[in-house]
Motif scaffolding. Sequence first.
Motif, PDB file in Angstrom:
ATOM      1  N   ALA A  24       0.830  -1.204   0.000  1.00 16.50           N
ATOM      2  CA  ALA A  24       0.000   0.000   0.000  1.00 16.50           C
ATOM      3  C   ALA A  24       0.866   1.255   0.000  1.00 16.50           C
ATOM      4  CB  ALA A  24      -0.921   0.006   1.215  1.00 16.50           C
ATOM      5  N   GLY A  25       0.531   2.177  -0.882  1.00 16.17           N
ATOM      6  CA  GLY A  25       1.271   3.423  -0.989  1.00 16.17           C
ATOM      7  C   GLY A  25       2.382   3.405  -2.017  1.00 16.17           C
ATOM      8  N   THR A  26       2.409   2.388  -2.897  1.00 16.26           N
ATOM      9  CA  THR A  26       3.518   2.256  -3.854  1.00 16.26           C
ATOM     10  C   THR A  26       3.096   2.438  -5.309  1.00 16.26           C
ATOM     11  OG1 THR A  26       3.276  -0.153  -4.122  1.00 16.26           O
ATOM     12  CG2 THR A  26       4.673   0.630  -2.305  1.00 16.26           C
ATOM     13  N   ALA A  27       1.839   2.786  -5.572  1.00 13.10           N
ATOM     14  CA  ALA A  27       1.386   2.925  -6.956  1.00 13.10           C
ATOM     15  C   ALA A  27       1.968   4.177  -7.601  1.00 13.10           C
ATOM     16  CB  ALA A  27      -0.137   2.976  -7.010  1.00 13.10           C
ATOM     17  N   PRO A  28       2.408   4.103  -8.862  1.00 13.20           N
ATOM     18  CA  PRO A  28       2.831   5.313  -9.571  1.00 13.20           C
ATOM     19  C   PRO A  28       1.663   6.292  -9.661  1.00 13.20           C
ATOM     20  CG  PRO A  28       3.448   3.333 -10.776  1.00 13.20           C
ATOM     21  CD  PRO A  28       2.532   2.897  -9.685  1.00 13.20           C
ATOM     22  N   GLY A 198       7.317  -0.293 -10.712  1.00 14.32           N
ATOM     23  CA  GLY A 198       7.495  -1.170  -9.561  1.00 14.32           C
ATOM     24  C   GLY A 198       7.746  -2.617  -9.919  1.00 14.32           C
ATOM     25  N   HIS A 199       8.892  -2.906 -10.563  1.00  9.74           N
ATOM     26  CA  HIS A 199       9.212  -4.287 -10.942  1.00  9.74           C
ATOM     27  C   HIS A 199       9.152  -5.231  -9.743  1.00  9.74           C
ATOM     28  CE1 HIS A 199      10.832  -2.176 -14.388  1.00  9.74           C
ATOM     29  NE2 HIS A 199      11.787  -1.629 -13.652  1.00  9.74           N
ATOM     30  N   ARG A 200       9.580  -4.723  -8.590  1.00 12.80           N
ATOM     31  CA  ARG A 200       9.704  -5.601  -7.425  1.00 12.80           C
ATOM     32  C   ARG A 200       8.351  -6.040  -6.879  1.00 12.80           C
ATOM     33  NH1 ARG A 200      10.514  -0.354  -6.134  1.00 12.80           N
ATOM     34  NH2 ARG A 200       9.721   0.535  -4.177  1.00 12.80           N
ATOM     35  N   PHE A 201       7.262  -5.518  -7.454  1.00 17.97           N
ATOM     36  CA  PHE A 201       5.934  -5.946  -7.035  1.00 17.97           C
ATOM     37  C   PHE A 201       5.290  -6.880  -8.059  1.00 17.97           C
ATOM     38  CE2 PHE A 201       6.533  -1.612  -5.206  1.00 17.97           C
ATOM     39  CZ  PHE A 201       6.712  -2.026  -3.894  1.00 17.97           C
ATOM     40  N   ALA A 202       6.093  -7.415  -8.979  1.00 15.06           N
ATOM     41  CA  ALA A 202       5.569  -8.370  -9.961  1.00 15.06           C
ATOM     42  C   ALA A 202       4.989  -9.597  -9.234  1.00 15.06           C
ATOM     43  CB  ALA A 202       6.691  -8.798 -10.907  1.00 15.06           C
ATOM     44  N   GLY A 203       3.907 -10.208  -9.859  1.00 12.98           N
ATOM     45  CA  GLY A 203       3.188  -9.742 -11.002  1.00 12.98           C
ATOM     46  C   GLY A 203       2.393  -8.478 -10.733  1.00 12.98           C
ATOM     47  N   ALA A 204       2.533  -7.534 -11.661  1.00  8.30           N
ATOM     48  CA  ALA A 204       1.957  -6.209 -11.484  1.00  8.30           C
ATOM     49  C   ALA A 204       0.895  -5.951 -12.543  1.00  8.30           C
ATOM     50  CB  ALA A 204       3.051  -5.149 -11.567  1.00  8.30           C
ATOM     51  N   MET A 205      -0.204  -5.346 -12.100  1.00  9.82           N
ATOM     52  CA  MET A 205      -1.323  -5.076 -13.002  1.00  9.82           C
ATOM     53  C   MET A 205      -1.879  -3.683 -12.733  1.00  9.82           C
ATOM     54  SD  MET A 205      -5.118  -6.886 -13.324  1.00  9.82           S
ATOM     55  CE  MET A 205      -4.482  -8.537 -13.277  1.00  9.82           C
ATOM     56  N   LEU A 206      -2.262  -3.014 -13.813  1.00  9.36           N
ATOM     57  CA  LEU A 206      -2.972  -1.747 -13.738  1.00  9.36           C
ATOM     58  C   LEU A 206      -4.360  -1.956 -14.308  1.00  9.36           C
ATOM     59  CD1 LEU A 206      -2.970   1.386 -13.277  1.00  9.36           C
ATOM     60  CD2 LEU A 206      -2.175   1.574 -15.655  1.00  9.36           C
ATOM     61  N   VAL A 207      -5.381  -1.513 -13.576  1.00 10.37           N
ATOM     62  CA  VAL A 207      -6.770  -1.623 -14.039  1.00 10.37           C
ATOM     63  C   VAL A 207      -7.295  -0.223 -14.331  1.00 10.37           C
ATOM     64  CG1 VAL A 207      -9.102  -2.398 -13.485  1.00 10.37           C
ATOM     65  CG2 VAL A 207      -7.141  -3.732 -12.688  1.00 10.37           C
ATOM     66  N   ARG A 240      -1.936  -1.823  -4.463  1.00  9.65           N
ATOM     67  CA  ARG A 240      -0.831  -0.908  -4.207  1.00  9.65           C
ATOM     68  C   ARG A 240      -1.349   0.507  -3.988  1.00  9.65           C
ATOM     69  NH1 ARG A 240       3.256  -1.267  -9.012  1.00  9.65           N
ATOM     70  NH2 ARG A 240       4.360   0.204  -7.655  1.00  9.65           N
ATOM     71  N   GLY A 241      -2.413   0.829  -4.685  1.00 10.92           N
ATOM     72  CA  GLY A 241      -2.985   2.146  -4.516  1.00 10.92           C
ATOM     73  C   GLY A 241      -3.692   2.628  -5.764  1.00 10.92           C
ATOM     74  N   ARG A 242      -4.399   3.711  -5.604  1.00  5.43           N
ATOM     75  CA  ARG A 242      -5.070   4.386  -6.707  1.00  5.43           C
ATOM     76  C   ARG A 242      -4.094   5.422  -7.245  1.00  5.43           C
ATOM     77  NH1 ARG A 242     -10.727   4.596  -7.346  1.00  5.43           N
ATOM     78  NH2 ARG A 242     -10.906   3.677  -5.269  1.00  5.43           N
ATOM     79  N   GLY A 243      -3.734   5.302  -8.524  1.00  9.12           N
ATOM     80  CA  GLY A 243      -2.670   6.120  -9.080  1.00  9.12           C
ATOM     81  C   GLY A 243      -2.955   7.600  -9.124  1.00  9.12           C
ATOM     82  N   THR A 244      -4.196   7.997  -8.876  1.00  8.98           N
ATOM     83  CA  THR A 244      -4.530   9.416  -8.848  1.00  8.98           C
ATOM     84  C   THR A 244      -4.314  10.026  -7.475  1.00  8.98           C
ATOM     85  OG1 THR A 244      -6.835   8.812  -8.430  1.00  8.98           O
ATOM     86  CG2 THR A 244      -6.198   9.214 -10.708  1.00  8.98           C
ATOM     87  N   VAL A 249      -2.008   9.022   0.733  1.00 10.17           N
ATOM     88  CA  VAL A 249      -3.447   8.801   0.599  1.00 10.17           C
ATOM     89  C   VAL A 249      -3.723   7.375   0.128  1.00 10.17           C
ATOM     90  CG1 VAL A 249      -5.560   9.593  -0.534  1.00 10.17           C
ATOM     91  CG2 VAL A 249      -3.814  11.241   0.167  1.00 10.17           C
ATOM     92  N   GLN A 250      -2.879   6.849  -0.747  1.00 13.55           N
ATOM     93  CA  GLN A 250      -3.007   5.447  -1.151  1.00 13.55           C
ATOM     94  C   GLN A 250      -2.961   4.536   0.076  1.00 13.55           C
ATOM     95  OE1 GLN A 250       0.010   4.465  -4.020  1.00 13.55           O
ATOM     96  NE2 GLN A 250      -0.408   6.262  -5.290  1.00 13.55           N
ATOM     97  N   TYR A 251      -2.002   4.799   0.943  1.00 19.93           N
ATOM     98  CA  TYR A 251      -1.864   3.977   2.149  1.00 19.93           C
ATOM     99  C   TYR A 251      -3.077   4.158   3.060  1.00 19.93           C
ATOM    100  CZ  TYR A 251       0.202   1.851   6.287  1.00 19.93           C
ATOM    101  OH  TYR A 251       0.442   1.043   7.375  1.00 19.93           O
TER     102      TYR A 251
END
Length: 325
Positions: A24-28, A198-207, A240-244, A249-251
Amino acid sequence: MDEIVTPVAREFRCSREAVAEHLAGTAPTDHAHLLVEYRRGWGRDALAESTWPEEVRHELATRAKAAGVRVQLIRRHEQAHQVPVRPAEAEAGRFVAFAAWARGGFPAPAPNPSTASAEPSAWVERTTLTDPADLLDLSLADLAAGRSLGWSPHHEPLLLVCTNGKRDVCCAEQGRPIARALSEAHPDRAWETTHVGGHRFAGAMLVLPGALSYGRLDVDSALRVAAASERHEVVVEHLRGRGTYPPAVQYAEAVVRRELGENRAQALLLSTIETDGATSKVTFQRAGSEITVQVRELPGPAVRASCRDAVAKPTTTFEVVHGPR
Protein backbone atom coordinates in the motif's frame (compact mmCIF):
# COMPACT_ATOMS: atom_id res chain seq x y z
CA MET A 1 35.60 -39.53 1.17
CA ASP A 2 32.35 -37.59 1.21
CA GLU A 3 31.65 -35.39 -1.79
CA ILE A 4 31.62 -31.69 -0.99
CA VAL A 5 28.55 -30.02 -2.44
CA THR A 6 28.76 -26.26 -2.98
CA PRO A 7 25.37 -24.52 -2.76
CA VAL A 8 24.34 -22.82 -5.97
CA ALA A 9 23.42 -19.19 -5.39
CA ARG A 10 19.95 -18.29 -6.57
CA GLU A 11 19.86 -15.71 -9.30
CA PHE A 12 18.75 -12.39 -7.86
CA ARG A 13 15.08 -11.50 -8.28
CA CYS A 14 13.93 -8.10 -7.06
CA SER A 15 10.36 -9.26 -6.36
CA ARG A 16 11.62 -12.07 -4.14
CA GLU A 17 13.90 -9.83 -2.14
CA ALA A 18 11.38 -7.02 -1.58
CA VAL A 19 8.69 -9.05 0.17
CA ALA A 20 9.16 -7.10 3.44
CA GLU A 21 8.09 -3.88 1.74
CA HIS A 22 4.46 -2.80 2.17
CA LEU A 23 2.35 -2.81 -0.99
CA ALA A 24 0.00 0.00 0.00
CA GLY A 25 1.27 3.42 -0.99
CA THR A 26 3.52 2.26 -3.85
CA ALA A 27 1.39 2.92 -6.96
CA PRO A 28 2.83 5.31 -9.57
CA THR A 29 0.90 8.58 -9.60
CA ASP A 30 -0.64 9.08 -13.03
CA HIS A 31 -3.94 10.70 -14.03
CA ALA A 32 -3.70 10.25 -17.79
CA HIS A 33 -2.63 7.26 -19.91
CA LEU A 34 -2.12 6.76 -23.62
CA LEU A 35 -1.99 3.08 -24.55
CA VAL A 36 -0.83 2.16 -28.04
CA GLU A 37 -0.88 -1.30 -29.58
CA TYR A 38 2.55 -2.45 -30.77
CA ARG A 39 2.81 -6.09 -31.82
CA ARG A 40 6.54 -6.41 -32.35
CA GLY A 41 9.17 -7.11 -29.69
CA TRP A 42 9.70 -4.63 -26.88
CA GLY A 43 13.01 -3.16 -25.78
CA ARG A 44 13.88 -1.97 -22.30
CA ASP A 45 12.74 1.54 -23.26
CA ALA A 46 9.89 0.27 -25.39
CA LEU A 47 8.78 3.48 -27.09
CA ALA A 48 12.31 4.70 -27.83
CA GLU A 49 13.35 1.29 -29.17
CA SER A 50 10.27 0.71 -31.32
CA THR A 51 10.50 0.60 -35.12
CA TRP A 52 8.40 3.73 -35.51
CA PRO A 53 10.04 6.72 -37.24
CA GLU A 54 12.48 8.52 -34.97
CA GLU A 55 10.53 11.78 -35.15
CA VAL A 56 7.39 9.99 -33.91
CA ARG A 57 9.19 8.24 -31.05
CA HIS A 58 11.02 11.35 -29.89
CA GLU A 59 8.21 13.85 -30.35
CA LEU A 60 5.56 11.64 -28.70
CA ALA A 61 7.79 11.02 -25.68
CA THR A 62 8.64 14.73 -25.39
CA ARG A 63 5.03 15.88 -25.64
CA ALA A 64 3.79 13.22 -23.25
CA LYS A 65 6.36 14.17 -20.63
CA ALA A 66 5.49 17.86 -20.95
CA ALA A 67 1.76 17.17 -20.65
CA GLY A 68 2.02 14.63 -17.84
CA VAL A 69 0.61 11.71 -19.85
CA ARG A 70 1.99 8.20 -19.34
CA VAL A 71 2.56 6.38 -22.64
CA GLN A 72 2.58 2.58 -22.62
CA LEU A 73 2.76 0.08 -25.47
CA ILE A 74 0.31 -2.81 -25.30
CA ARG A 75 -0.34 -6.06 -27.14
CA ARG A 76 -2.53 -9.10 -26.87
CA HIS A 77 -0.87 -12.09 -25.22
CA GLU A 78 -1.22 -14.19 -28.38
CA GLN A 79 0.45 -11.46 -30.43
CA ALA A 80 3.59 -11.92 -28.37
CA HIS A 81 3.65 -15.69 -28.58
CA GLN A 82 2.95 -16.50 -32.21
CA VAL A 83 -0.69 -17.48 -31.79
CA PRO A 84 -2.79 -16.26 -34.75
CA VAL A 85 -4.45 -12.96 -33.97
CA ARG A 86 -8.14 -12.32 -34.41
CA PRO A 87 -9.04 -11.58 -38.04
CA ALA A 88 -10.31 -8.10 -37.15
CA GLU A 89 -6.94 -7.26 -35.62
CA ALA A 90 -4.83 -8.74 -38.38
CA GLU A 91 -5.48 -6.03 -40.94
CA ALA A 92 -2.12 -4.65 -41.96
CA GLY A 93 -1.25 -1.23 -40.68
CA ARG A 94 -4.11 -0.90 -38.21
CA PHE A 95 -3.55 -0.66 -34.47
CA VAL A 96 -5.67 0.14 -31.45
CA ALA A 97 -5.10 3.06 -29.09
CA PHE A 98 -6.76 3.90 -25.78
CA ALA A 99 -6.86 7.18 -23.89
CA ALA A 100 -7.67 6.99 -20.17
CA TRP A 101 -8.10 9.64 -17.50
CA ALA A 102 -9.07 9.61 -13.83
CA ARG A 103 -9.85 12.38 -11.37
CA GLY A 104 -7.73 12.80 -8.27
CA GLY A 105 -10.57 11.68 -6.04
CA PHE A 106 -11.89 14.96 -4.68
CA PRO A 107 -15.64 15.55 -4.98
CA ALA A 108 -16.70 16.55 -8.46
CA PRO A 109 -17.99 20.11 -8.93
CA ALA A 110 -21.75 20.53 -8.86
CA PRO A 111 -23.22 19.68 -12.26
CA ASN A 112 -24.30 22.47 -14.51
CA PRO A 113 -28.09 22.69 -14.26
CA SER A 114 -28.29 22.47 -18.03
CA THR A 115 -26.54 19.09 -18.11
CA ALA A 116 -27.94 15.70 -17.24
CA SER A 117 -25.15 14.52 -14.95
CA ALA A 118 -21.96 15.51 -13.20
CA GLU A 119 -18.58 15.28 -14.89
CA PRO A 120 -17.34 11.66 -14.80
CA SER A 121 -14.46 10.85 -12.46
CA ALA A 122 -12.76 8.34 -14.80
CA TRP A 123 -13.11 7.31 -18.41
CA VAL A 124 -11.51 5.39 -21.29
CA GLU A 125 -11.79 6.09 -25.01
CA ARG A 126 -10.71 3.89 -27.90
CA THR A 127 -9.82 4.38 -31.55
CA THR A 128 -8.10 2.57 -34.41
CA LEU A 129 -5.20 4.24 -36.21
CA THR A 130 -3.30 3.39 -39.38
CA ASP A 131 -0.10 5.42 -39.05
CA PRO A 132 2.06 6.01 -35.94
CA ALA A 133 2.43 9.63 -37.08
CA ASP A 134 -1.28 10.05 -36.29
CA LEU A 135 -0.29 9.99 -32.62
CA LEU A 136 1.32 13.39 -33.08
CA ASP A 137 -2.07 14.88 -33.98
CA LEU A 138 -3.41 14.17 -30.49
CA SER A 139 -3.87 16.93 -27.94
CA LEU A 140 -2.13 15.37 -24.96
CA ALA A 141 -2.76 18.56 -22.99
CA ASP A 142 -6.50 17.93 -23.38
CA LEU A 143 -6.08 14.34 -22.22
CA ALA A 144 -4.05 15.42 -19.20
CA ALA A 145 -6.82 17.88 -18.29
CA GLY A 146 -9.52 15.23 -18.54
CA ARG A 147 -10.96 16.43 -21.85
CA SER A 148 -12.11 13.93 -24.45
CA LEU A 149 -10.02 13.26 -27.55
CA GLY A 150 -13.23 12.62 -29.48
CA TRP A 151 -12.68 8.87 -29.64
CA SER A 152 -15.33 6.21 -28.95
CA PRO A 153 -16.18 5.62 -25.29
CA HIS A 154 -14.88 2.29 -23.97
CA HIS A 155 -16.99 1.00 -21.10
CA GLU A 156 -15.25 -2.22 -20.00
CA PRO A 157 -12.24 -2.48 -17.67
CA LEU A 158 -8.77 -2.71 -19.17
CA LEU A 159 -6.50 -5.25 -17.46
CA LEU A 160 -2.88 -4.27 -18.15
CA VAL A 161 -0.21 -6.75 -17.05
CA CYS A 162 3.47 -5.84 -17.17
CA THR A 163 5.39 -8.56 -19.07
CA ASN A 164 8.43 -6.68 -20.39
CA GLY A 165 11.34 -9.00 -19.65
CA LYS A 166 13.78 -6.65 -21.39
CA ARG A 167 13.05 -4.14 -18.63
CA ASP A 168 12.92 -6.59 -15.71
CA VAL A 169 13.06 -10.39 -15.51
CA CYS A 170 10.44 -10.59 -12.74
CA CYS A 171 7.87 -8.93 -14.96
CA ALA A 172 8.33 -11.59 -17.62
CA GLU A 173 8.54 -14.59 -15.30
CA GLN A 174 5.54 -13.64 -13.23
CA GLY A 175 3.58 -11.46 -15.63
CA ARG A 176 3.35 -13.75 -18.65
CA PRO A 177 1.49 -16.62 -16.93
CA ILE A 178 -0.95 -14.03 -15.60
CA ALA A 179 -1.39 -12.49 -19.04
CA ARG A 180 -2.03 -15.93 -20.52
CA ALA A 181 -4.70 -16.75 -17.94
CA LEU A 182 -6.40 -13.38 -18.28
CA SER A 183 -6.37 -13.57 -22.08
CA GLU A 184 -8.20 -16.89 -21.86
CA ALA A 185 -10.73 -15.70 -19.26
CA HIS A 186 -11.16 -12.11 -20.48
CA PRO A 187 -9.93 -11.99 -24.11
CA ASP A 188 -11.36 -8.55 -24.85
CA ARG A 189 -10.06 -6.90 -21.67
CA ALA A 190 -6.59 -8.31 -21.08
CA TRP A 191 -3.44 -6.74 -22.51
CA GLU A 192 0.27 -7.15 -21.95
CA THR A 193 2.01 -3.82 -21.38
CA THR A 194 5.52 -2.49 -21.24
CA HIS A 195 5.69 -0.97 -17.77
CA VAL A 196 3.35 -0.17 -14.89
CA GLY A 197 6.01 0.89 -12.37
CA GLY A 198 7.50 -1.17 -9.56
CA HIS A 199 9.21 -4.29 -10.94
CA ARG A 200 9.70 -5.60 -7.42
CA PHE A 201 5.93 -5.95 -7.04
CA ALA A 202 5.57 -8.37 -9.96
CA GLY A 203 3.19 -9.74 -11.00
CA ALA A 204 1.96 -6.21 -11.48
CA MET A 205 -1.32 -5.08 -13.00
CA LEU A 206 -2.97 -1.75 -13.74
CA VAL A 207 -6.77 -1.62 -14.04
CA LEU A 208 -8.35 1.23 -16.00
CA PRO A 209 -10.41 3.33 -15.63
CA GLY A 210 -9.73 4.32 -12.05
CA ALA A 211 -5.94 3.81 -12.22
CA LEU A 212 -5.99 0.98 -9.66
CA SER A 213 -2.54 -0.57 -9.29
CA TYR A 214 -2.04 -4.12 -7.98
CA GLY A 215 1.04 -6.11 -7.04
CA ARG A 216 2.36 -9.52 -5.94
CA LEU A 217 -0.22 -11.23 -8.09
CA ASP A 218 -0.25 -14.81 -9.23
CA VAL A 219 -2.72 -16.36 -11.66
CA ASP A 220 -5.41 -17.00 -9.06
CA SER A 221 -5.25 -13.56 -7.45
CA ALA A 222 -5.09 -11.83 -10.85
CA LEU A 223 -8.28 -13.61 -11.89
CA ARG A 224 -9.87 -12.42 -8.63
CA VAL A 225 -8.85 -8.85 -9.43
CA ALA A 226 -10.32 -9.19 -12.93
CA ALA A 227 -13.61 -10.50 -11.56
CA ALA A 228 -13.71 -7.78 -8.91
CA SER A 229 -13.14 -5.07 -11.53
CA GLU A 230 -16.28 -6.21 -13.37
CA ARG A 231 -18.23 -5.71 -10.13
CA HIS A 232 -16.58 -2.30 -9.56
CA GLU A 233 -14.75 -3.67 -6.52
CA VAL A 234 -11.14 -3.84 -5.36
CA VAL A 235 -9.04 -6.66 -3.91
CA VAL A 236 -7.52 -4.88 -0.94
CA GLU A 237 -4.77 -7.35 -0.04
CA HIS A 238 -3.09 -6.85 -3.44
CA LEU A 239 -3.89 -3.14 -3.88
CA ARG A 240 -0.83 -0.91 -4.21
CA GLY A 241 -2.98 2.15 -4.52
CA ARG A 242 -5.07 4.39 -6.71
CA GLY A 243 -2.67 6.12 -9.08
CA THR A 244 -4.53 9.42 -8.85
CA TYR A 245 -3.68 9.70 -5.13
CA PRO A 246 -0.34 10.63 -3.55
CA PRO A 247 1.35 7.75 -1.68
CA ALA A 248 0.16 8.75 1.80
CA VAL A 249 -3.45 8.80 0.60
CA GLN A 250 -3.01 5.45 -1.15
CA TYR A 251 -1.86 3.98 2.15
CA ALA A 252 -4.66 5.69 4.09
CA GLU A 253 -7.28 4.31 1.70
CA ALA A 254 -5.96 0.77 2.20
CA VAL A 255 -6.10 1.25 5.98
CA VAL A 256 -9.72 2.40 5.86
CA ARG A 257 -10.74 -0.38 3.50
CA ARG A 258 -9.16 -3.07 5.70
CA GLU A 259 -10.66 -1.62 8.87
CA LEU A 260 -14.18 -1.34 7.43
CA GLY A 261 -14.10 -4.36 5.13
CA GLU A 262 -14.98 -2.00 2.28
CA ASN A 263 -14.23 -3.30 -1.22
CA ARG A 264 -16.54 -1.18 -3.39
CA ALA A 265 -14.24 0.80 -5.65
CA GLN A 266 -16.18 4.08 -5.48
CA ALA A 267 -17.36 3.84 -1.86
CA LEU A 268 -14.56 6.09 -0.56
CA LEU A 269 -14.11 9.57 -2.02
CA LEU A 270 -11.14 11.65 -1.02
CA SER A 271 -12.34 14.80 0.72
CA THR A 272 -9.32 16.56 2.27
CA ILE A 273 -5.60 16.11 2.93
CA GLU A 274 -3.82 18.01 5.69
CA THR A 275 -0.07 17.53 5.75
CA ASP A 276 2.28 18.55 8.55
CA GLY A 277 5.82 17.45 7.85
CA ALA A 278 5.82 13.67 7.48
CA THR A 279 2.28 13.26 8.86
CA SER A 280 -0.87 13.39 6.74
CA LYS A 281 -4.44 13.61 7.99
CA VAL A 282 -6.66 12.16 5.26
CA THR A 283 -10.45 12.40 5.21
CA PHE A 284 -12.72 10.34 2.97
CA GLN A 285 -16.44 10.59 2.34
CA ARG A 286 -18.43 7.36 2.66
CA ALA A 287 -22.21 7.15 2.42
CA GLY A 288 -22.69 10.75 3.48
CA SER A 289 -20.33 10.60 6.47
CA GLU A 290 -16.64 11.41 6.90
CA ILE A 291 -13.86 9.00 7.90
CA THR A 292 -10.47 10.35 8.92
CA VAL A 293 -7.19 8.49 9.29
CA GLN A 294 -3.77 9.92 10.15
CA VAL A 295 -0.63 8.32 8.74
CA ARG A 296 3.08 9.09 9.07
CA GLU A 297 5.75 8.66 6.40
CA LEU A 298 8.83 6.69 7.49
CA PRO A 299 12.03 5.45 5.86
CA GLY A 300 11.43 1.99 4.45
CA PRO A 301 13.86 -0.86 3.83
CA ALA A 302 16.60 -0.35 1.27
CA VAL A 303 15.88 -2.56 -1.74
CA ARG A 304 17.24 -3.29 -5.17
CA ALA A 305 14.25 -1.91 -7.05
CA SER A 306 14.96 -3.89 -10.22
CA CYS A 307 16.68 -7.14 -11.10
CA ARG A 308 19.16 -4.99 -13.03
CA ASP A 309 20.05 -2.83 -10.03
CA ALA A 310 23.34 -3.55 -8.27
CA VAL A 311 22.77 -1.17 -5.36
CA ALA A 312 19.94 -1.10 -2.83
CA LYS A 313 17.99 2.16 -2.77
CA PRO A 314 15.97 3.73 0.07
CA THR A 315 12.20 3.38 0.07
CA THR A 316 9.32 5.00 1.91
CA THR A 317 6.73 3.32 4.10
CA PHE A 318 3.89 4.49 6.34
CA GLU A 319 2.43 3.80 9.74
CA VAL A 320 -0.97 4.59 11.25
CA VAL A 321 -0.93 7.42 13.82
CA HIS A 322 -4.68 7.45 14.38
CA GLY A 323 -6.95 4.82 12.90
CA PRO A 324 -10.20 5.48 11.03
CA ARG A 325 -12.69 7.48 13.05
